[in-house]
Write a protein that holds these residues in place. Structure first.
Motif, PDB file in Angstrom:
ATOM      1  N   UNK A  74     -15.842  -3.015  -8.244  1.00 14.50           N
ATOM      2  CA  UNK A  74     -15.541  -1.602  -8.416  1.00 14.50           C
ATOM      3  C   UNK A  74     -14.053  -1.471  -8.716  1.00 14.50           C
ATOM      4  N   UNK A  75     -13.603  -0.266  -8.962  1.00 17.16           N
ATOM      5  CA  UNK A  75     -12.191  -0.036  -9.268  1.00 17.16           C
ATOM      6  C   UNK A  75     -11.513   0.696  -8.123  1.00 17.16           C
ATOM      7  N   UNK A  76     -10.212   0.513  -8.048  1.00 18.12           N
ATOM      8  CA  UNK A  76      -9.423   1.229  -7.065  1.00 18.12           C
ATOM      9  C   UNK A  76      -9.172   2.664  -7.530  1.00 18.12           C
ATOM     10  N   UNK A  77      -9.155   3.586  -6.597  1.00 20.54           N
ATOM     11  CA  UNK A  77      -8.602   4.911  -6.799  1.00 20.54           C
ATOM     12  C   UNK A  77      -7.160   4.843  -6.306  1.00 20.54           C
ATOM     13  N   UNK A 116     -12.816  -9.025   3.549  1.00 27.39           N
ATOM     14  CA  UNK A 116     -14.153  -8.516   3.221  1.00 27.39           C
ATOM     15  C   UNK A 116     -14.140  -7.018   3.498  1.00 27.39           C
ATOM     16  N   UNK A 117     -14.560  -6.233   2.512  1.00 21.37           N
ATOM     17  CA  UNK A 117     -14.567  -4.782   2.660  1.00 21.37           C
ATOM     18  C   UNK A 117     -15.974  -4.253   2.395  1.00 21.37           C
ATOM     19  N   UNK A 118     -16.423  -3.364   3.263  1.00 17.92           N
ATOM     20  CA  UNK A 118     -17.719  -2.706   3.113  1.00 17.92           C
ATOM     21  C   UNK A 118     -17.464  -1.276   2.672  1.00 17.92           C
ATOM     22  N   UNK A 119     -18.034  -0.902   1.529  1.00 14.37           N
ATOM     23  CA  UNK A 119     -17.893   0.455   1.004  1.00 14.37           C
ATOM     24  C   UNK A 119     -19.196   1.207   1.188  1.00 14.37           C
ATOM     25  N   UNK A 120     -19.104   2.506   1.531  1.00 16.20           N
ATOM     26  CA  UNK A 120     -20.306   3.323   1.599  1.00 16.20           C
ATOM     27  C   UNK A 120     -20.625   3.855   0.194  1.00 16.20           C
ATOM     28  N   UNK A 121     -21.656   4.676   0.075  1.00 12.54           N
ATOM     29  CA  UNK A 121     -22.082   5.154  -1.248  1.00 12.54           C
ATOM     30  C   UNK A 121     -21.045   6.055  -1.911  1.00 12.54           C
ATOM     31  N   UNK A 122     -20.120   6.600  -1.120  1.00  9.79           N
ATOM     32  CA  UNK A 122     -19.054   7.438  -1.675  1.00  9.79           C
ATOM     33  C   UNK A 122     -17.839   6.625  -2.091  1.00  9.79           C
ATOM     34  N   UNK A 123     -17.850   5.317  -1.831  1.00  9.14           N
ATOM     35  CA  UNK A 123     -16.712   4.462  -2.144  1.00  9.14           C
ATOM     36  C   UNK A 123     -15.683   4.408  -1.032  1.00  9.14           C
ATOM     37  N   UNK A 124     -15.995   5.018   0.112  1.00  5.94           N
ATOM     38  CA  UNK A 124     -15.078   4.994   1.253  1.00  5.94           C
ATOM     39  C   UNK A 124     -15.240   3.682   2.012  1.00  5.94           C
ATOM     40  N   UNK A 173      -4.960  -4.090   7.189  1.00  7.76           N
ATOM     41  CA  UNK A 173      -4.551  -2.688   7.275  1.00  7.76           C
ATOM     42  C   UNK A 173      -4.454  -2.050   5.893  1.00  7.76           C
ATOM     43  N   UNK A 174      -3.911  -2.788   4.930  1.00  2.00           N
ATOM     44  CA  UNK A 174      -3.746  -2.244   3.577  1.00  2.00           C
ATOM     45  C   UNK A 174      -5.094  -2.004   2.907  1.00  2.00           C
ATOM     46  N   UNK A 175      -6.009  -2.939   3.033  1.00  2.00           N
ATOM     47  CA  UNK A 175      -7.324  -2.778   2.401  1.00  2.00           C
ATOM     48  C   UNK A 175      -8.100  -1.649   3.078  1.00  2.00           C
ATOM     49  N   UNK A 176      -7.938  -1.503   4.384  1.00  5.36           N
ATOM     50  CA  UNK A 176      -8.622  -0.421   5.109  1.00  5.36           C
ATOM     51  C   UNK A 176      -8.169   0.950   4.620  1.00  5.36           C
ATOM     52  N   UNK A 177      -6.924   1.061   4.158  1.00  4.56           N
ATOM     53  CA  UNK A 177      -6.382   2.332   3.670  1.00  4.56           C
ATOM     54  C   UNK A 177      -6.627   2.551   2.181  1.00  4.56           C
ATOM     55  N   UNK A 178      -7.076   1.529   1.469  1.00  6.73           N
ATOM     56  CA  UNK A 178      -7.303   1.647   0.029  1.00  6.73           C
ATOM     57  C   UNK A 178      -8.458   2.614  -0.250  1.00  6.73           C
ATOM     58  N   UNK A 179      -8.455   3.163  -1.441  1.00  6.12           N
ATOM     59  CA  UNK A 179      -9.531   4.060  -1.882  1.00  6.12           C
ATOM     60  C   UNK A 179     -10.206   3.409  -3.086  1.00  6.12           C
ATOM     61  N   UNK A 180     -11.527   3.438  -3.101  1.00 11.54           N
ATOM     62  CA  UNK A 180     -12.309   2.800  -4.150  1.00 11.54           C
ATOM     63  C   UNK A 180     -13.223   3.806  -4.832  1.00 11.54           C
ATOM     64  N   UNK A 181     -13.540   3.523  -6.079  1.00 14.95           N
ATOM     65  CA  UNK A 181     -14.616   4.255  -6.732  1.00 14.95           C
ATOM     66  C   UNK A 181     -15.921   3.725  -6.162  1.00 14.95           C
TER      67      UNK A 181
END
Length: 124
Positions: free
Chosen positions: A26-29, A52-60, A81-89
């Motif tokens: 996916x891409x970063x917001x 490892x990052x788990x995204x929900x259906x909204x990309x959160x 901490x940085x990845x936890x604060x990132x925003x994804x599509x």
């Protein structure tokens, strides 16, 4: 004086070869912005952290975990901490948004100045 760059990007399932990862990234917001602590730089700590990052259906971000350590807990904690604060599509498969797990590499690397003249200018 040493300089650094923190490089981060998403890996595809083909690159990471992780079973639970989708075939496309996916891409970063808002991309992760890890902090390279001065004490880590002074001690010469460098390395690649695989988060490892788990995204929900909204990309959160629903959760993050350490997949592979850099060998330095300060770097690992900063990357998490940085990845936890990132925003994804949102991740989409066949047009539908869905939960997804990705690996996000965060690289901490000390770099020497471009030239001796740069070192003098920066230290003045």
């Amino acid at each position: 004086m040493k300089y650094f760059s923190a490089i981060f990007f998403l890996l595809s399932a083909i690159t990471c070869q992780a079973q639970e990862m989708p075939n496309q990234a996916t891409n970063y917001v808002v991309a992760p912005n890890p902090v390279y602590l001065p004490v880590s730089m002074k001690l010469g700590e460098e390395g690649l952290v695989m988060v490892r990052v788990l995204l929900n259906v909204s990309g959160e971000v629903e959760g993050v975990g350490l997949h592979k350590t850099s060998g330095f807990s300060r770097l690992d904690d900063s990357a998490l901490a940085a990845v936890a604060k990132a925003k994804f599509q949102p991740y989409r498969a066949n047009g539908a948004a869905m939960r997804a797990t990705f690996l996000v590499p965060v690289k901490f690397q000390l770099e020497p100045p471009a030239s001796p003249a740069d070192e003098v200018r920066r230290s003045e």
